[in-house]
Write a protein that holds these residues in place. Structure first.
Motif, mmCIF file in Angstrom:
data_model
loop_
_atom_site.group_PDB
_atom_site.id
_atom_site.type_symbol
_atom_site.label_atom_id
_atom_site.label_comp_id
_atom_site.label_asym_id
_atom_site.label_seq_id
_atom_site.Cartn_x
_atom_site.Cartn_y
_atom_site.Cartn_z
ATOM 1 N N GLN A 111 0.861 -1.336 -0.007
ATOM 2 C CA GLN A 111 0.079 0.171 0.022
ATOM 3 C C GLN A 111 0.969 1.323 0.032
ATOM 4 O OE1 GLN A 111 -2.277 0.543 3.726
ATOM 5 N NE2 GLN A 111 -0.665 -0.878 4.736
ATOM 6 N N LEU A 112 2.248 1.081 0.171
ATOM 7 C CA LEU A 112 3.293 2.160 -0.086
ATOM 8 C C LEU A 112 3.548 2.366 -1.483
ATOM 9 C CD1 LEU A 112 5.285 1.257 3.132
ATOM 10 C CD2 LEU A 112 3.868 3.229 2.848
ATOM 11 N N TRP A 113 3.974 3.693 -1.786
ATOM 12 C CA TRP A 113 4.257 3.832 -2.850
ATOM 13 C C TRP A 113 5.670 3.593 -3.388
ATOM 14 C CZ3 TRP A 113 0.526 6.003 -0.385
ATOM 15 C CH2 TRP A 113 -0.674 6.419 -0.763
ATOM 16 N N TRP A 114 5.892 2.994 -4.508
ATOM 17 C CA TRP A 114 7.291 2.030 -4.747
ATOM 18 C C TRP A 114 8.349 2.779 -4.776
ATOM 19 C CZ3 TRP A 114 7.558 -2.733 -3.625
ATOM 20 C CH2 TRP A 114 8.513 -3.497 -4.143
ATOM 21 N N ASP A 115 7.972 4.237 -5.341
ATOM 22 C CA ASP A 115 9.409 5.055 -5.626
ATOM 23 C C ASP A 115 9.308 6.356 -4.641
ATOM 24 O OD1 ASP A 115 10.282 3.839 -8.256
ATOM 25 O OD2 ASP A 115 8.470 4.612 -9.234
ATOM 26 N N LEU A 116 8.578 6.140 -3.743
ATOM 27 C CA LEU A 116 8.491 7.216 -2.706
ATOM 28 C C LEU A 116 9.286 6.970 -1.451
ATOM 29 C CD1 LEU A 116 5.177 9.253 -2.368
ATOM 30 C CD2 LEU A 116 7.107 9.720 -3.541
ATOM 31 N N PRO A 117 10.022 7.427 -0.804
ATOM 32 C CA PRO A 117 10.485 7.301 0.299
ATOM 33 C C PRO A 117 9.589 6.711 1.380
ATOM 34 C CG PRO A 117 10.736 9.567 -0.005
ATOM 35 C CD PRO A 117 10.218 9.094 -1.070
ATOM 36 N N VAL A 118 9.797 5.911 2.411
ATOM 37 C CA VAL A 118 8.815 5.490 3.391
ATOM 38 C C VAL A 118 8.018 6.632 4.127
ATOM 39 C CG1 VAL A 118 8.460 4.187 5.534
ATOM 40 C CG2 VAL A 118 10.098 3.195 3.706
ATOM 41 N N GLU A 119 9.026 7.815 4.437
ATOM 42 C CA GLU A 119 8.228 9.065 5.070
ATOM 43 C C GLU A 119 7.179 9.584 4.232
ATOM 44 O OE1 GLU A 119 6.872 11.027 7.572
ATOM 45 O OE2 GLU A 119 9.101 10.548 8.394
ATOM 46 N N GLY A 120 7.463 9.842 2.881
ATOM 47 C CA GLY A 120 6.545 10.157 2.117
ATOM 48 C C GLY A 120 5.508 9.636 1.911
ATOM 49 N N GLY A 121 5.409 8.025 1.844
ATOM 50 C CA GLY A 121 4.403 7.213 1.947
ATOM 51 C C GLY A 121 3.212 7.607 3.201
ATOM 52 N N PHE A 122 4.031 7.513 4.330
ATOM 53 C CA PHE A 122 3.337 7.726 5.357
ATOM 54 C C PHE A 122 2.526 9.289 5.414
ATOM 55 C CE2 PHE A 122 6.219 5.214 8.471
ATOM 56 C CZ PHE A 122 5.991 3.913 7.770
ATOM 57 N N ALA A 123 3.204 10.020 4.945
ATOM 58 C CA ALA A 123 2.491 11.446 5.066
ATOM 59 C C ALA A 123 1.266 11.435 3.936
ATOM 60 C CB ALA A 123 3.608 12.672 4.358
ATOM 61 N N LEU A 124 1.323 10.754 2.894
ATOM 62 C CA LEU A 124 0.285 10.686 1.900
ATOM 63 C C LEU A 124 -0.830 9.951 2.561
ATOM 64 C CD1 LEU A 124 1.500 9.687 -1.690
ATOM 65 C CD2 LEU A 124 0.725 11.804 -1.075
ATOM 66 N N PRO A 156 13.503 4.989 -0.616
ATOM 67 C CA PRO A 156 12.191 4.475 -1.476
ATOM 68 C C PRO A 156 11.965 3.140 -1.090
ATOM 69 C CG PRO A 156 14.190 5.503 -2.729
ATOM 70 C CD PRO A 156 14.688 5.205 -1.524
ATOM 71 N N VAL A 157 10.796 2.871 -1.241
ATOM 72 C CA VAL A 157 10.222 1.621 -0.848
ATOM 73 C C VAL A 157 10.732 0.460 -1.681
ATOM 74 C CG1 VAL A 157 8.154 0.076 -0.802
ATOM 75 C CG2 VAL A 157 8.103 2.544 0.036
ATOM 76 N N ARG A 158 11.148 0.628 -3.139
ATOM 77 C CA ARG A 158 11.564 -0.294 -3.866
ATOM 78 C C ARG A 158 13.059 -0.917 -3.370
ATOM 79 N NH1 ARG A 158 14.946 2.908 -6.865
ATOM 80 N NH2 ARG A 158 14.463 5.033 -7.230
ATOM 81 N N GLN A 159 13.722 -0.105 -2.673
ATOM 82 C CA GLN A 159 15.043 -0.316 -2.295
ATOM 83 C C GLN A 159 15.052 -1.133 -0.784
ATOM 84 O OE1 GLN A 159 17.457 3.320 -1.810
ATOM 85 N NE2 GLN A 159 17.528 3.542 -4.103
ATOM 86 N N LEU A 160 13.867 -1.366 -0.280
ATOM 87 C CA LEU A 160 13.743 -1.975 1.148
ATOM 88 C C LEU A 160 13.856 -3.528 0.930
ATOM 89 C CD1 LEU A 160 11.064 -0.104 2.730
ATOM 90 C CD2 LEU A 160 13.461 0.517 2.735
ATOM 91 N N SER A 161 14.529 -4.228 1.710
ATOM 92 C CA SER A 161 14.467 -5.648 1.762
ATOM 93 C C SER A 161 13.051 -6.087 2.296
ATOM 94 C CB SER A 161 15.297 -6.315 2.977
ATOM 95 O OG SER A 161 14.788 -5.885 4.234
ATOM 96 N N LEU A 162 12.758 -7.389 1.913
ATOM 97 C CA LEU A 162 11.389 -7.606 2.229
ATOM 98 C C LEU A 162 11.085 -7.606 3.771
ATOM 99 C CD1 LEU A 162 8.962 -9.013 1.369
ATOM 100 C CD2 LEU A 162 9.844 -11.182 1.528
ATOM 101 N N GLY A 163 11.953 -7.838 4.576
ATOM 102 C CA GLY A 163 11.618 -7.768 6.092
ATOM 103 C C GLY A 163 11.499 -6.301 6.333
ATOM 104 N N GLN A 164 12.294 -5.172 5.810
ATOM 105 C CA GLN A 164 12.116 -4.057 5.879
ATOM 106 C C GLN A 164 10.778 -3.642 5.458
ATOM 107 O OE1 GLN A 164 15.624 -2.536 4.089
ATOM 108 N NE2 GLN A 164 16.497 -2.176 5.997
ATOM 109 N N ARG A 165 10.371 -3.920 4.269
ATOM 110 C CA ARG A 165 9.208 -3.603 3.659
ATOM 111 C C ARG A 165 7.881 -3.935 4.548
ATOM 112 N NH1 ARG A 165 5.265 -5.140 0.343
ATOM 113 N NH2 ARG A 165 6.140 -7.120 -0.199
ATOM 114 N N MET A 166 7.913 -5.238 5.007
ATOM 115 C CA MET A 166 6.741 -5.780 5.733
ATOM 116 C C MET A 166 6.587 -4.828 7.033
ATOM 117 S SD MET A 166 5.367 -7.815 3.918
ATOM 118 C CE MET A 166 3.930 -7.882 4.886
ATOM 119 N N ARG A 167 7.723 -4.448 7.808
ATOM 120 C CA ARG A 167 7.696 -3.798 8.759
ATOM 121 C C ARG A 167 7.125 -2.345 8.620
ATOM 122 N NH1 ARG A 167 12.333 -2.670 10.775
ATOM 123 N NH2 ARG A 167 13.811 -4.123 9.358
ATOM 124 N N ALA A 168 7.545 -1.871 7.283
ATOM 125 C CA ALA A 168 7.135 -0.467 6.927
ATOM 126 C C ALA A 168 5.438 -0.366 6.773
ATOM 127 C CB ALA A 168 7.693 0.037 5.848
#
Length: 338
Positions: A111-124, A156-168
């Motif tokens: 549900q996070l935007w693939w090319d945005l940083p995690v913080e940007g996805g949270f703000a949206l 950016p979300v696309r640069q995260l490992s799978l474990g990092q992405r799931m926590r995000a």
């Protein structure tokens, strides 16, 4: 106004699909063949109630109807018949209000935007859910610290490992403090430390905030670690609804005894309720039903047989069936494997 607790009521839920297929007698190649239609009953009268503040596992083999049920509870699908209420709302009829009260994590979707940083996805998501700034900052900071996300907020979300992405993804689903969290395969593909971290977080969330959690997964260790109750679905019907330990006891109550000797394993006249599983060299494995023979009596019989043949019973271990065995055997009994 406080959000009502997430009590889930499902009554006689049905969902039918019509699938287009190629007519067997059509001479034309696909996709120009004359269409035939096949009806699939994904859900056939499913009913259950989940009380607020509980963690419930919804499990079943592929094609059992789990995903259909989750999509209806999330407001994505409308059922063919039946009634559903989540916190007093009908998910598909009150979808806008309903999605503001639930958090959903799909293990194979983001549900996070693939090319945005995690913080940007949270703000949206803050803007989408209209979370007041002060409440958002406090909530975000708590989730970031609890889930260990501080070092990846600018990635950016696309640069995260799978474990990092799931926590995000977990943090993203909870920014608006929903009373219901739906987890669909949340630990799929994760390594052991990441799985443990996700389980610990879900347990803490449930304990401290009283969040209702509905979990679907094929990882039975997730179910054993988290769910106080298990609903088993097969062929679109509820096959069982009970605590996991009750399911284990009623489905596969046997035990496995492994005996080691200081010499060749002796022959044994098997008592009633005992079956041989394997024997090789100095190790003997037996299955037994504790309702028919006590473990202590079986061990005494083994020690006596060892003494008669001049060897010593050096070690004994007794194990319960694995959770995979429990669920596999349950599906076999109900003809639900698929």
């Amino acid at each position: 106004m406080p959000i009502p607790p997430a009590r889930i009521v499902v009554e006689d839920l049905h969902k039918t699909y019509r699938i287009a297929t190629r007519a067997a007698t059509s001479p034309r190649p696909w996709p120009f063949a004359r269409r035939a239609w096949r009806t699939i009953e994904a859900l056939r009268g499913v009913s259950f109630v989940i009380e607020p503040g509980t963690i419930t596992g919804l499990i079943g083999p592929n094609g059992a109807g789990k995903s259909t049920a989750i999509k209806i509870l999330s407001g994505i699908l409308r059922p063919s018949a039946g009634h559903v209420s989540v916190g007093g709302l009908v998910p598909w009829a009150d979808r806008i209000r309903h999605v503001g009260r639930i958090g959903v994590v799909f293990g194979q979707r983001s549900q996070l935007w693939w090319d945005l940083p995690v913080e940007g996805g949270f703000a949206l998501l803050r803007d989408i859910y209209r979370v007041p700034p002060d409440r958002y900052r406090a909530r975000r900071d708590r989730l970031v610290d609890t889930l260990g996300l501080r070092d990846i907020l600018d990635q950016p979300v696309r640069q995260l490992s799978l474990g990092q992405r799931m926590r995000a993804e977990l943090a993203a689903a909870l920014l608006h403090a929903p009373p219901l969290l739906i987890l669909d395969e949340p630990t799929i593909g994760l390594d052991a430390p990441s799985k443990l971290a996700v389980r610990a977080f879900v347990q803490e969330l449930n304990r401290t905030e009283g969040t209702t959690v509905l979990l679907t997964t094929h990882d039975m260790h997730d179910i054993e670690a988290l769910a106080g109750r298990v609903i088993v679905i097969g062929h679109g019907r509820v096959l069982a609804d009970s605590p996991f330990e009750t399911l284990r006891a009623t489905t596969l109550s046997g035990r496995r005894l492994t005996a080691e000797f200081d010499g060749p394993a002796p022959p044994l006249l098997l008592p009633d309720g005992v079956t041989p599983l394997s024997q090789g060299g100095q190790v003997l494995e037996l299955g037994f039903d504790p309702a028919r023979i006590a473990a202590a009596d079986l061990i005494r019989a083994l020690a006596s047989a060892a003494d008669m043949h001049g060897v010593v019973l050096s070690d004994v271990s007794i194990t319960r069936p694995s959770i995979e065995e429990v669920i596999s055997r349950f599906y076999e009994r109900h003809g639900a494997a698929g």
